[in-house]
Design a protein around this motif. Structure first.
Motif, PDB file in Angstrom:
ATOM      1  N   PRO A 222      28.510 -34.095   2.446  1.00  0.00           N
ATOM      2  CA  PRO A 222      27.400 -33.666   3.314  1.00  0.00           C
ATOM      3  C   PRO A 222      26.179 -34.571   3.170  1.00  0.00           C
ATOM      4  N   GLY A 223      25.682 -35.047   4.317  1.00  0.00           N
ATOM      5  CA  GLY A 223      24.454 -35.833   4.328  1.00  0.00           C
ATOM      6  C   GLY A 223      24.590 -37.238   3.785  1.00  0.00           C
ATOM      7  N   GLU A 224      25.817 -37.720   3.526  1.00  0.00           N
ATOM      8  CA  GLU A 224      25.998 -39.026   2.885  1.00  0.00           C
ATOM      9  C   GLU A 224      26.336 -40.117   3.903  1.00  0.00           C
ATOM     10  N   VAL A 225      26.203 -41.364   3.452  1.00  0.00           N
ATOM     11  CA  VAL A 225      26.689 -42.509   4.201  1.00  0.00           C
ATOM     12  C   VAL A 225      28.112 -42.791   3.720  1.00  0.00           C
ATOM     13  N   ILE A 226      29.079 -42.764   4.614  1.00  0.00           N
ATOM     14  CA  ILE A 226      30.488 -42.861   4.248  1.00  0.00           C
ATOM     15  C   ILE A 226      30.909 -44.326   4.192  1.00  0.00           C
ATOM     16  N   THR A 227      31.427 -44.742   3.051  1.00  0.00           N
ATOM     17  CA  THR A 227      31.867 -46.119   2.870  1.00  0.00           C
ATOM     18  C   THR A 227      33.358 -46.247   3.161  1.00  0.00           C
ATOM     19  N   ARG A 228      33.799 -47.483   3.292  1.00  0.00           N
ATOM     20  CA  ARG A 228      35.221 -47.741   3.526  1.00  0.00           C
ATOM     21  C   ARG A 228      36.078 -47.237   2.374  1.00  0.00           C
ATOM     22  N   ASP A 229      35.569 -47.354   1.144  1.00  0.00           N
ATOM     23  CA  ASP A 229      36.326 -46.931  -0.035  1.00  0.00           C
ATOM     24  C   ASP A 229      36.580 -45.427  -0.052  1.00  0.00           C
ATOM     25  N   ALA A 230      35.746 -44.651   0.639  1.00  0.00           N
ATOM     26  CA  ALA A 230      35.906 -43.200   0.630  1.00  0.00           C
ATOM     27  C   ALA A 230      36.979 -42.721   1.607  1.00  0.00           C
ATOM     28  N   LEU A 231      37.377 -43.593   2.550  1.00  0.00           N
ATOM     29  CA  LEU A 231      38.256 -43.144   3.625  1.00  0.00           C
ATOM     30  C   LEU A 231      39.688 -42.823   3.204  1.00  0.00           C
ATOM     31  N   PRO A 232      40.320 -43.593   2.291  1.00  0.00           N
ATOM     32  CA  PRO A 232      41.713 -43.275   1.961  1.00  0.00           C
ATOM     33  C   PRO A 232      41.933 -41.838   1.505  1.00  0.00           C
ATOM     34  N   ARG A 233      40.956 -41.242   0.848  1.00  0.00           N
ATOM     35  CA  ARG A 233      41.110 -39.857   0.379  1.00  0.00           C
ATOM     36  C   ARG A 233      40.883 -38.849   1.493  1.00  0.00           C
ATOM     37  N   LEU A 234      40.294 -39.297   2.600  1.00  0.00           N
ATOM     38  CA  LEU A 234      39.946 -38.382   3.679  1.00  0.00           C
ATOM     39  C   LEU A 234      40.917 -38.449   4.856  1.00  0.00           C
ATOM     40  N   LEU A 235      41.514 -39.636   5.061  1.00  0.00           N
ATOM     41  CA  LEU A 235      42.460 -39.787   6.163  1.00  0.00           C
ATOM     42  C   LEU A 235      43.816 -39.230   5.768  1.00  0.00           C
ATOM     43  N   ARG A 236      44.472 -38.561   6.691  1.00  0.00           N
ATOM     44  CA  ARG A 236      45.790 -38.008   6.430  1.00  0.00           C
ATOM     45  C   ARG A 236      46.819 -39.135   6.322  1.00  0.00           C
ATOM     46  N   PRO A 237      47.768 -39.067   5.370  1.00  0.00           N
ATOM     47  CA  PRO A 237      48.789 -40.114   5.257  1.00  0.00           C
ATOM     48  C   PRO A 237      49.687 -40.136   6.472  1.00  0.00           C
ATOM     49  N   THR A 238      50.189 -41.326   6.810  1.00  0.00           N
ATOM     50  CA  THR A 238      51.053 -41.468   7.977  1.00  0.00           C
ATOM     51  C   THR A 238      52.425 -42.002   7.592  1.00  0.00           C
ATOM     52  N   GLY A 239      52.812 -41.860   6.306  1.00  0.00           N
ATOM     53  CA  GLY A 239      54.082 -42.414   5.827  1.00  0.00           C
ATOM     54  C   GLY A 239      55.268 -41.567   6.197  1.00  0.00           C
ATOM     55  N   ALA A 240      55.624 -40.625   5.325  1.00  0.00           N
ATOM     56  CA  ALA A 240      56.809 -39.801   5.567  1.00  0.00           C
ATOM     57  C   ALA A 240      56.571 -38.859   6.718  1.00  0.00           C
ATOM     58  N   SER A 241      57.576 -38.671   7.548  1.00  0.00           N
ATOM     59  CA  SER A 241      57.451 -37.771   8.684  1.00  0.00           C
ATOM     60  C   SER A 241      58.818 -37.275   9.075  1.00  0.00           C
ATOM     61  N   VAL A 242      58.833 -36.319  10.002  1.00  0.00           N
ATOM     62  CA  VAL A 242      60.086 -35.836  10.561  1.00  0.00           C
ATOM     63  C   VAL A 242      60.093 -36.219  12.021  1.00  0.00           C
ATOM     64  N   VAL A 243      61.018 -37.045  12.423  1.00  0.00           N
ATOM     65  CA  VAL A 243      61.060 -37.547  13.786  1.00  0.00           C
ATOM     66  C   VAL A 243      62.418 -37.233  14.386  1.00  0.00           C
ATOM     67  N   GLY A 244      62.391 -36.567  15.564  1.00  0.00           N
ATOM     68  CA  GLY A 244      63.642 -36.269  16.255  1.00  0.00           C
ATOM     69  C   GLY A 244      64.596 -35.427  15.444  1.00  0.00           C
TER      70      GLY A 244
END
Length: 333
Positions: A222-244
């Motif tokens: 809250p109220g912070e400036v978000i750096t690039r280093d902070a993003l990996p913990r906030l973005l959802r992973p896109t690796g394993a998935s269920v397709v078809g």
């Protein structure tokens, strides 16, 4: 998006039906609301119905209403969405998930502009502007016998196509700024390098996923400036998935753990049986068991909604519906 807004301005006052297409989370419902707000019907009701979120046996009642005693539990008469939207706009979301029997009744209502409540015999004239939306390829659904071609011609008089967010990364900074301002205090801000990373992210969930990401970031910082280093913990992973319906990106155990994080721990532990020269496996049954477990877990996590479950499983809604029918799974399962 400017071109889409201009198109909305041009067709807003037309009484013709509008079909909005595009992937889930791309803003189809926002476009529908804007069409209503820009039209002369803006002061009249805007009524929305998600066809995928209503059980098939209740959809007719939701759309056309019912009389008292029409079925068990119908203790009093109820107005349907068509009646409620009279002189205004009716928005049918996820119309591609509508059962075939209901499609025929919708087609008749559009042709005659007359509806009858379930259990009633009195025709009710309605005057509505219909807007429908779908993330399903309706032409492919027609080829598979899951959607009526004559209904598509009625719905698809004017088409508005919403592009996926990945096709318009230049919009991401504007959308992030908008969500930062509307999320409430305290505001957050993203560094230039962090914004560049956001513009490279695939955003499979489109604008909806981006909005949820901004809300999650504000909750953690809250109220912070978000750096690039902070993003990996906030973005959802896109690796394993269920397709078809198939597991992609890792072992069954690891994929189960990943899906359990998403589904709230509703999947049973799974291990793949080892092949032995003396003992084979029933591959068909194994696949059916995996599909059963994942589909039931997704339905449980999404409150029984087809649309949300299909998104979790990486399936088209029609594909999920076909699998549920084959496996005898109901939305309440």
């Amino acid at each position: 998006m400017v071109a889409i807004r201009n198109e909305i301005d041009k067709v807003a006052d037309s009484p013709a039906s509008v079909l909005i297409t595009g992937p889930s989370g791309s803003g189809k419902d926002v476009a529908a609301q804007l069409l209503h707000q820009k039209s002369r019907r803006a002061g009249a009701p805007y009524i929305a119905l998600n066809c995928a979120a209503v059980a098939a046996d209740l959809l007719e009642s939701e759309m056309f209403g019912h009389e008292a005693g029409a079925f068990t539990g119908a203790t009093r008469a109820r107005t349907g969405r068509f009646e409620a939207a009279h002189t205004g706009t009716l928005f049918l979301d996820e119309v591609g998930d509508m059962p075939l029997a209901m499609q025929a009744k919708l087609l008749r209502a559009l042709e005659t502009r007359v509806v009858e409540r379930v259990g009633g015999m009195i025709p009710i004239t309605v005057e509505v502007r219909l807007i429908s939306a779908t993330s399903v390829d309706l032409l492919a659904a027609i080829d598979r016998g899951l959607f009526r071609s004559d209904l598509l011609y009625r719905l698809d008089v004017i088409r508005i196509e919403m592009p996926p967010l990945a096709d318009r990364p230049q919009d991401i900074p504007l959308l992030v700024e908008h969500f930062c301002l509307t999320a409430g205090a305290p505001p957050i801000r993203f560094e230039k390098a962090a914004m560049a990373l956001l513009m490279d992210h695939p955003w499979a969930g489109n604008v909806r996923e981006l909005k949820n990401f901004v809300e999650r970031t504000r909750a953690h910082h809250p109220g912070e400036v978000i750096t690039r280093d902070a993003l990996p913990r906030l973005l959802r992973p896109t690796g394993a998935s269920v397709v078809g319906g198939s597991v992609v990106g890792g072992s069954a155990t690891r994929v189960t753990e990943t899906m359990n994080d998403v589904l709230g721990g509703t999947l049973p532990p799974m291990t793949l049986p080892q092949l032995d020269p003396g003992h084979g496996v029933d591959l068909r049954q194994l696949i059916a068991d995996l599909e059963q477990a994942y589909i039931r877990a997704a339905l449980s996590a999404c409150g029984g909604t087809i649309a949300g479950s299909a998104r979790l499983l990486g399936l088209q809604r029609t594909t999920l519906i076909e699998k549920m029918r084959r496996l005898h799974i109901t939305p309440s399962a």
